[in-house]
Design a protein around this motif. Sequence first.
Motif, mmCIF file in Angstrom:
data_model
loop_
_atom_site.group_PDB
_atom_site.id
_atom_site.type_symbol
_atom_site.label_atom_id
_atom_site.label_comp_id
_atom_site.label_asym_id
_atom_site.label_seq_id
_atom_site.Cartn_x
_atom_site.Cartn_y
_atom_site.Cartn_z
ATOM 1 N N LEU A 22 38.514 19.042 38.631
ATOM 2 C CA LEU A 22 38.278 19.249 37.398
ATOM 3 C C LEU A 22 39.331 19.549 36.312
ATOM 4 C CD1 LEU A 22 34.986 21.234 37.954
ATOM 5 C CD2 LEU A 22 35.148 18.952 37.570
ATOM 6 N N PRO A 23 39.359 18.942 35.381
ATOM 7 C CA PRO A 23 40.677 19.302 34.344
ATOM 8 C C PRO A 23 40.954 20.578 34.086
ATOM 9 C CG PRO A 23 39.209 17.557 33.497
ATOM 10 C CD PRO A 23 38.530 18.068 34.881
ATOM 11 N N ALA A 24 42.105 20.931 34.055
ATOM 12 C CA ALA A 24 42.460 22.036 33.494
ATOM 13 C C ALA A 24 42.282 22.136 31.937
ATOM 14 C CB ALA A 24 44.030 22.663 33.851
ATOM 15 N N ILE A 25 42.158 23.058 31.466
ATOM 16 C CA ILE A 25 41.843 23.066 29.982
ATOM 17 C C ILE A 25 43.040 24.043 29.210
ATOM 18 C CG2 ILE A 25 40.411 23.815 27.884
ATOM 19 C CD1 ILE A 25 38.045 23.572 29.905
ATOM 20 N N PRO A 26 44.073 23.629 28.586
ATOM 21 C CA PRO A 26 45.289 24.235 28.034
ATOM 22 C C PRO A 26 44.777 25.256 27.191
ATOM 23 C CG PRO A 26 45.328 21.968 27.488
ATOM 24 C CD PRO A 26 44.147 22.106 28.387
ATOM 25 N N VAL A 27 45.250 26.366 27.035
ATOM 26 C CA VAL A 27 44.984 27.485 26.081
ATOM 27 C C VAL A 27 46.135 27.495 25.090
ATOM 28 C CG1 VAL A 27 44.357 29.922 25.665
ATOM 29 C CG2 VAL A 27 43.491 28.608 27.742
ATOM 30 N N SER A 28 45.892 27.454 23.778
ATOM 31 C CA SER A 28 47.163 27.294 22.938
ATOM 32 C C SER A 28 48.094 28.693 22.979
ATOM 33 C CB SER A 28 46.850 27.071 21.761
ATOM 34 O OG SER A 28 46.013 27.876 21.116
ATOM 35 N N ALA A 29 47.401 29.848 23.008
ATOM 36 C CA ALA A 29 47.942 31.126 23.011
ATOM 37 C C ALA A 29 48.670 31.746 24.401
ATOM 38 C CB ALA A 29 46.848 32.161 22.699
ATOM 39 N N LEU A 30 48.248 30.892 25.497
ATOM 40 C CA LEU A 30 48.883 31.202 26.736
ATOM 41 C C LEU A 30 49.386 30.146 27.553
ATOM 42 C CD1 LEU A 30 45.973 33.742 27.743
ATOM 43 C CD2 LEU A 30 48.446 34.566 27.068
ATOM 44 N N PRO A 31 50.424 30.268 28.451
ATOM 45 C CA PRO A 31 50.893 29.403 29.139
ATOM 46 C C PRO A 31 50.083 29.148 30.570
ATOM 47 C CG PRO A 31 52.032 31.375 29.424
ATOM 48 C CD PRO A 31 51.087 31.650 28.370
ATOM 49 N N GLY A 73 45.218 19.992 37.765
ATOM 50 C CA GLY A 73 46.397 19.321 37.098
ATOM 51 C C GLY A 73 47.178 18.563 38.430
ATOM 52 N N GLY A 74 46.691 18.891 39.492
ATOM 53 C CA GLY A 74 47.401 18.034 40.561
ATOM 54 C C GLY A 74 48.740 18.877 41.040
#
Length: 188
Positions: A22-31, A73-74
Amino acid sequence: MKTRDLAYVALFAALTAVLGLLPAIPVSALPVPITAQTLGVMLAGAVLGAKRGFLALLLFLVLVAVGLPVLAGGRGGLSVFVGPSAGFLYSWPLGALVTGLLVELLWRRLNLVTALVATVVGGIGVVYAVGIPFISLYSDAPLSAAATGSLVFVPGDLVKAVIAAVLAVAVRRAYPVIERPRQEATRP
């Protein structure tokens, strides 16, 4: 350890890998992205118990370390064990262990509420307690900022905890993988 136990350990390591599809969801405030793989942590502990849940996530991390692209994300390889999200990876076996210990402790009273407590404490509490300091360390942010930024994970992790609790209770009723604690010897 029996062959059946090894099969359960391998199955839940594989389940955690599948959740990485399942695709990872990027978080703008954190890496650190939001992934579904913490559901695997919660399920491993809640369904398999402490020892097998711990071993399942440890096996998963070994697969990651040898370079298999089983993270969201592989990603895979040794490089993922150094960086802002490394603490979350290190916490997964511990989260499964604590979740499993709580489920085993609450076995006689295991219901949706007690299973939810176990998944929240082990799958969220332990995971955050180990993961957040690594965010702070590797992103040069104060611990309080890393903790505040991590609040974005809470709603999704609570949903995963509920799913894991519901499935754990259902599995316990239909096909209990964790054996019942031994009854005390009856007195004459």
